[in-house]
Write a protein that holds these residues in place. Structure first.
Motif, PDB file in Angstrom:
ATOM      1  N   THR A   1      55.304   9.190  32.114  1.00  0.00           N
ATOM      2  CA  THR A   1      56.513   9.929  31.409  1.00  0.00           C
ATOM      3  C   THR A   1      56.752  11.009  32.312  1.00  0.00           C
ATOM      4  N   VAL A   2      58.063  11.258  32.565  1.00  0.00           N
ATOM      5  CA  VAL A   2      58.398  12.556  33.265  1.00  0.00           C
ATOM      6  C   VAL A   2      59.452  13.408  32.398  1.00  0.00           C
ATOM      7  N   ASP A   3      59.167  14.732  32.445  1.00  0.00           N
ATOM      8  CA  ASP A   3      59.933  15.757  31.623  1.00  0.00           C
ATOM      9  C   ASP A   3      60.416  16.802  32.893  1.00  0.00           C
ATOM     10  N   HIS A   4      61.625  17.123  33.046  1.00  0.00           N
ATOM     11  CA  HIS A   4      62.140  18.053  34.276  1.00  0.00           C
ATOM     12  C   HIS A   4      63.062  18.770  33.496  1.00  0.00           C
ATOM     13  N   ASP A   5      63.002  20.067  33.694  1.00  0.00           N
ATOM     14  CA  ASP A   5      64.002  20.973  33.192  1.00  0.00           C
ATOM     15  C   ASP A   5      64.839  21.243  34.530  1.00  0.00           C
ATOM     16  N   GLN A   6      66.190  20.882  34.199  1.00  0.00           N
ATOM     17  CA  GLN A   6      67.117  21.041  35.622  1.00  0.00           C
ATOM     18  C   GLN A   6      67.494  22.563  35.775  1.00  0.00           C
ATOM     19  N   THR A   7      67.505  23.365  34.775  1.00  0.00           N
ATOM     20  CA  THR A   7      67.766  24.655  34.920  1.00  0.00           C
ATOM     21  C   THR A   7      66.698  25.384  35.555  1.00  0.00           C
ATOM     22  N   THR A   8      65.390  25.075  35.398  1.00  0.00           N
ATOM     23  CA  THR A   8      64.317  25.835  36.146  1.00  0.00           C
ATOM     24  C   THR A   8      63.674  25.044  37.447  1.00  0.00           C
ATOM     25  N   ALA A   9      64.051  23.752  37.556  1.00  0.00           N
ATOM     26  CA  ALA A   9      63.540  22.894  38.519  1.00  0.00           C
ATOM     27  C   ALA A   9      61.977  22.787  38.441  1.00  0.00           C
ATOM     28  N   ALA A  10      61.521  22.992  37.006  1.00  0.00           N
ATOM     29  CA  ALA A  10      60.228  22.650  36.666  1.00  0.00           C
ATOM     30  C   ALA A  10      60.108  21.635  36.005  1.00  0.00           C
ATOM     31  N   GLY A  11      58.773  20.820  36.102  1.00  0.00           N
ATOM     32  CA  GLY A  11      58.574  19.480  35.467  1.00  0.00           C
ATOM     33  C   GLY A  11      57.107  19.026  35.432  1.00  0.00           C
ATOM     34  N   THR A  12      57.108  17.932  34.513  1.00  0.00           N
ATOM     35  CA  THR A  12      55.637  17.201  34.776  1.00  0.00           C
ATOM     36  C   THR A  12      55.864  15.933  34.674  1.00  0.00           C
ATOM     37  N   LEU A  13      54.466  15.316  35.038  1.00  0.00           N
ATOM     38  CA  LEU A  13      54.490  13.768  35.216  1.00  0.00           C
ATOM     39  C   LEU A  13      53.255  13.459  34.642  1.00  0.00           C
ATOM     40  N   ALA A  14      52.886  12.628  33.720  1.00  0.00           N
ATOM     41  CA  ALA A  14      51.824  12.016  33.234  1.00  0.00           C
ATOM     42  C   ALA A  14      51.742  10.599  33.260  1.00  0.00           C
ATOM     43  N   VAL A  15      50.710   9.972  33.716  1.00  0.00           N
ATOM     44  CA  VAL A  15      50.332   8.693  34.203  1.00  0.00           C
ATOM     45  C   VAL A  15      49.190   8.108  33.542  1.00  0.00           C
ATOM     46  N   SER A  16      48.964   6.879  33.054  1.00  0.00           N
ATOM     47  CA  SER A  16      47.904   6.313  32.258  1.00  0.00           C
ATOM     48  C   SER A  16      47.650   4.684  32.762  1.00  0.00           C
ATOM     49  N   SER A  17      46.561   4.274  32.847  1.00  0.00           N
ATOM     50  CA  SER A  17      46.485   2.751  32.964  1.00  0.00           C
ATOM     51  C   SER A  17      46.679   2.025  31.882  1.00  0.00           C
ATOM     52  N   ILE A  18      47.444   1.047  32.252  1.00  0.00           N
ATOM     53  CA  ILE A  18      47.652  -0.135  31.290  1.00  0.00           C
ATOM     54  C   ILE A  18      46.824  -1.098  31.784  1.00  0.00           C
ATOM     55  N   ASP A  19      46.634  -1.692  32.960  1.00  0.00           N
ATOM     56  CA  ASP A  19      45.866  -2.729  33.464  1.00  0.00           C
ATOM     57  C   ASP A  19      45.375  -1.845  34.727  1.00  0.00           C
ATOM     58  N   PRO A  20      43.915  -1.885  34.573  1.00  0.00           N
ATOM     59  CA  PRO A  20      43.181  -1.027  35.560  1.00  0.00           C
ATOM     60  C   PRO A  20      43.427  -1.501  37.121  1.00  0.00           C
ATOM     61  N   ILE A  21      43.090  -0.492  38.068  1.00  0.00           N
ATOM     62  CA  ILE A  21      43.007  -1.089  39.272  1.00  0.00           C
ATOM     63  C   ILE A  21      41.929  -1.869  39.535  1.00  0.00           C
ATOM     64  N   ASP A  22      41.986  -3.074  40.055  1.00  0.00           N
ATOM     65  CA  ASP A  22      41.104  -4.077  40.183  1.00  0.00           C
ATOM     66  C   ASP A  22      41.091  -4.137  41.581  1.00  0.00           C
TER      67      ASP A  22
END
Length: 416
Positions: A180-201
């Motif tokens: 998921t990405v949440d970015h505020d265009q007015t402040t140029a600030a944002g966050t990114l969250a990542v989680s595994s669905i299928d793990p790295i094998d």
């Protein structure tokens, strides 16, 4: 007027386009540094809607701290004839192609980004609700590269915000993730969250952790096993880009320089950027470590901390315990600096079987019995592990040493 279609080509000078774009965004400065050219075709034959294809291309656009190079946009649209351009549907075949999108030390380079959805506009605002997909994206932070593929996402964008919810796979090693990405265009600030669905094998023959993030700057690597992770990133105009992750590894094997290990399992919570360090100590279990002498069933608590000696962290080891040479070893408060040419620390040894010591050292003609305790001073450098000036004390006043040289007693007399 009887024509039901309009077709044409156009070009726009940068300063005129800049003035036209600014009302549609909260950014105070948009700088289109190259001429914009393209084409427009409009179909007016239907009674209820107007369809059109809009194509635009330019070499560079700069807005605030962002820069986009080699941009091509193709929009296939449909809008109601009752309220033209208040609501626009982006049809299949719409795309954005940006060779590189960058901010400070990080950048994105992608293949064609396909778009579909609804765009609504008013006098001073706009909003897009739809989806995007692309075959591949190259994510760079300074000189390091992370390659992603098979990206699909739902997107909500406006002059104020950008929200993306989607999935992707890693290109160089098998793994599937949600993000998921949440970015505020007015402040140029944002966050990114990542989680595994299928793990790295990493269990395929040629897969290794160092393929994920290149060039790999660390002296260790994982060659097989399963890795699950959760990652969070944040950015803004005033603060450095940050990346934190929680890594859970099961039954991994690999090496640190020439030291090999197998069946390593651990949980680590790390800050990856701007510096590599632990945010919480992690527990480690290691079934086997081969440094020339086999150690097994190793457990410890480990944390990584930044250091003034270089860009790599130091490893802090607490409550170390393992089995070696028929006995056990332990240590506490070890500091291992990955920037240093060599590291020294002491290991406490207990109940070591002298017969296994002789076997490990491949001392021919010597037979030893008995068990000892002691202190083992260890130095690790690029050449491997060196033990010097160790001290052992017999646990019980018993044991034997027999020397049977291959040449018999004559060889013994010559040696004396």
């Amino acid at each position: 007027l009887h024509d039901t279609s309009i077709e044409g080509k156009y070009f726009l000078y940068p300063h005129l386009l800049t003035e036209w774009l600014e009302p549609f965004t909260t950014h105070n400065k948009i700088d289109v540094t190259s001429k914009v050219s393209g084409s427009l075709s409009v179909d007016l034959s239907a009674d209820e809607h107007i369809t059109s294809t809009f194509i635009a291309a330019t070499d560079r656009v700069i807005f605030d701290a962002y820069r986009a190079d080699q941009i091509e946009i193709r929009l296939k649209t449909s809008t109601p004839t009752s309220q033209p351009f208040k609501r626009i549907e982006l049809a299949k075949g719409s795309y954005i192609n940006i060779r590189q999108f960058s901010q400070d030390g990080q950048s994105l380079a992608s293949s064609v980004i396909d778009l579909a959805g609804d765009l609504s506009t008013s006098t001073d605002s706009w909003q897009f609700d739809g989806s995007l997909s692309t075959e591949s994206v190259d994510v760079r932070y300074q000189s390091q590269l992370l390659q992603l593929k098979d990206i699909n996402a739902a997107i909500v964008a406006s002059n104020e915000l950008l929200d993306i919810d989607g999935r992707f796979s890693t290109t160089k090693v098998p793994g599937r993730f949600s993000f998921t990405v949440d970015h505020d265009q007015t402040t140029a600030a944002g966050t990114l969250a990542v989680s595994s669905i299928d793990p790295i094998d990493l269990n395929a023959q040629d897969d290794r952790l160092s393929n994920l993030w290149t060039p790999w700057p660390y002296p260790f690597d994982l060659l097989n096993g399963i890795i699950r992770l959760v990652a969070n990133a944040a950015w803004s105009r005033s603060n450095e880009f940050t990346l934190h992750t929680k890594i859970h590894a099961d039954n991994t094997s690999g090496h640190y320089n020439d030291i090999t290990f197998s069946d390593l399992s651990f949980v680590q919570q790390l800050e990856i950027l701007p510096t590599l360090r632990s945010t919480k100590p992690g527990e480690i279990f290691l079934a086997q470590l081969d440094s020339g002498v086999i150690a097994s069933n190793i457990s410890t608590s480990v944390s990584l901390q930044s250091t003034a000696t270089g860009s790599l962290p130091s490893i802090f080891v607490k409550d170390l315990y393992g089995e070696i040479l028929g006995g056990s070893f332990s240590a506490d408060n070890i500091v291992f600096d990955l920037n240093a040419d060599s590291n020294r620390f002491d290991i406490k040894a207990e109940d070591i079987d002298l017969a296994e010591v002789v076997t490990a050292q491949q001392l021919e003609g010597i037979e030893v019995t008995g068990r000892v305790d002691g202190r083992i001073p260890i130095m690790i450098d690029q050449q491997g592990i060196v033990i010097e000036q160790g001290k052992f004390i017999s646990k019980v006043h018993a044991g034997t040493i027999r020397y049977n040289p291959a040449g018999g007693t004559e060889q013994l007399r010559q040696n004396l």
